[in-house]
Design a protein around this motif. Structure first.
Motif, mmCIF file in Angstrom:
data_model
loop_
_atom_site.group_PDB
_atom_site.id
_atom_site.type_symbol
_atom_site.label_atom_id
_atom_site.label_comp_id
_atom_site.label_asym_id
_atom_site.label_seq_id
_atom_site.Cartn_x
_atom_site.Cartn_y
_atom_site.Cartn_z
ATOM 1 N N PHE A 1 38.747 41.968 39.639
ATOM 2 C CA PHE A 1 39.175 40.617 39.986
ATOM 3 C C PHE A 1 39.401 40.593 41.486
ATOM 4 O O PHE A 1 40.169 41.384 42.021
ATOM 5 N N ARG A 2 38.703 39.685 42.157
ATOM 6 C CA ARG A 2 38.778 39.612 43.615
ATOM 7 C C ARG A 2 39.762 38.533 44.052
ATOM 8 O O ARG A 2 40.104 37.641 43.291
ATOM 9 N N ARG A 3 40.172 38.613 45.295
ATOM 10 C CA ARG A 3 41.112 37.626 45.844
ATOM 11 C C ARG A 3 40.553 36.210 45.837
ATOM 12 O O ARG A 3 41.309 35.243 45.850
ATOM 13 N N ASP A 4 39.238 36.068 45.806
ATOM 14 C CA ASP A 4 38.646 34.726 45.745
ATOM 15 C C ASP A 4 38.635 34.181 44.316
ATOM 16 O O ASP A 4 38.015 33.171 44.034
ATOM 17 N N MET A 5 39.341 34.859 43.418
ATOM 18 C CA MET A 5 39.533 34.465 42.022
ATOM 19 C C MET A 5 38.266 34.592 41.184
ATOM 20 O O MET A 5 38.117 33.928 40.166
ATOM 21 N N CYS A 6 37.336 35.441 41.604
ATOM 22 C CA CYS A 6 36.120 35.695 40.836
ATOM 23 C C CYS A 6 36.192 37.066 40.179
ATOM 24 O O CYS A 6 36.840 37.973 40.680
ATOM 25 N N VAL A 7 35.502 37.186 39.065
ATOM 26 C CA VAL A 7 35.425 38.448 38.335
ATOM 27 C C VAL A 7 34.078 39.094 38.622
ATOM 28 O O VAL A 7 33.044 38.430 38.570
ATOM 29 N N LYS B 1 47.950 35.583 44.287
ATOM 30 C CA LYS B 1 48.843 36.253 45.242
ATOM 31 C C LYS B 1 49.856 37.116 44.499
ATOM 32 O O LYS B 1 50.117 38.255 44.866
ATOM 33 N N SER B 2 50.410 36.582 43.426
ATOM 34 C CA SER B 2 51.383 37.318 42.624
ATOM 35 C C SER B 2 50.752 38.548 41.975
ATOM 36 O O SER B 2 51.354 39.620 41.944
ATOM 37 N N LEU B 3 49.544 38.418 41.457
ATOM 38 C CA LEU B 3 48.865 39.551 40.823
ATOM 39 C C LEU B 3 48.657 40.688 41.815
ATOM 40 O O LEU B 3 48.878 41.853 41.498
ATOM 41 N N PHE B 4 48.232 40.350 43.024
ATOM 42 C CA PHE B 4 47.979 41.383 44.022
ATOM 43 C C PHE B 4 49.283 42.000 44.523
ATOM 44 O O PHE B 4 49.332 43.184 44.813
ATOM 45 N N LYS B 5 50.330 41.210 44.590
ATOM 46 C CA LYS B 5 51.620 41.717 45.049
ATOM 47 C C LYS B 5 52.225 42.682 44.029
ATOM 48 O O LYS B 5 52.829 43.688 44.384
#
Length: 112
Positions: free
Chosen positions: A65-71, A99-103
């Motif tokens: 899962f990328r920061r641009d919300m793509c899989v 943002k929360s997922l990456f944090k």
């Protein structure tokens, strides 16, 4: 019905976009192509997700899962059928959720 809400949610997003649900222990799970994934680790600015059944089916399916919300698929071959039961809560993928997922994801340790 819960299965229908997942299908409707998947119909509303492009195939490379993620939808999420709340797991039994209030964890976020990614739903992609009818399969459920749990967070594994953060590496190279992406979160690696593994099939949520891997502990008891030895399934090796993985996605990023990328920061641009793509899989981005890594391995989409599952050794089991798709989950037939419904999901409790569908969570819309938003920049705030991303943002929360990456944090909240542990950074993979690199050994040199």
């Amino acid at each position: 019905d819960a299965d229908q809400s997942v299908a409707e949610a998947q119909d509303q997003v492009p195939s490379n976009k993620a939808i999420f649900t709340i797991g039994q222990r209030n964890s976020i799970k990614l739903i992609y192509d009818g399969y459920c994934y749990t967070k594994s680790y953060l590496a190279n600015n992406t979160i690696k997700w593994v099939c949520s059944t891997k502990n008891y089916t030895k399934c090796r399916a993985r996605v990023r899962f990328r920061r641009d919300m793509c899989v981005s698929p890594i391995n989409l071959v599952h050794n089991h059928s798709k989950k037939k039961a419904g999901y409790r809560n569908i969570v819309k993928c938003t920049p705030e959720l991303t943002k929360s997922l990456f944090k909240d994801t542990i950074q993979e340790e690199r050994y040199h």
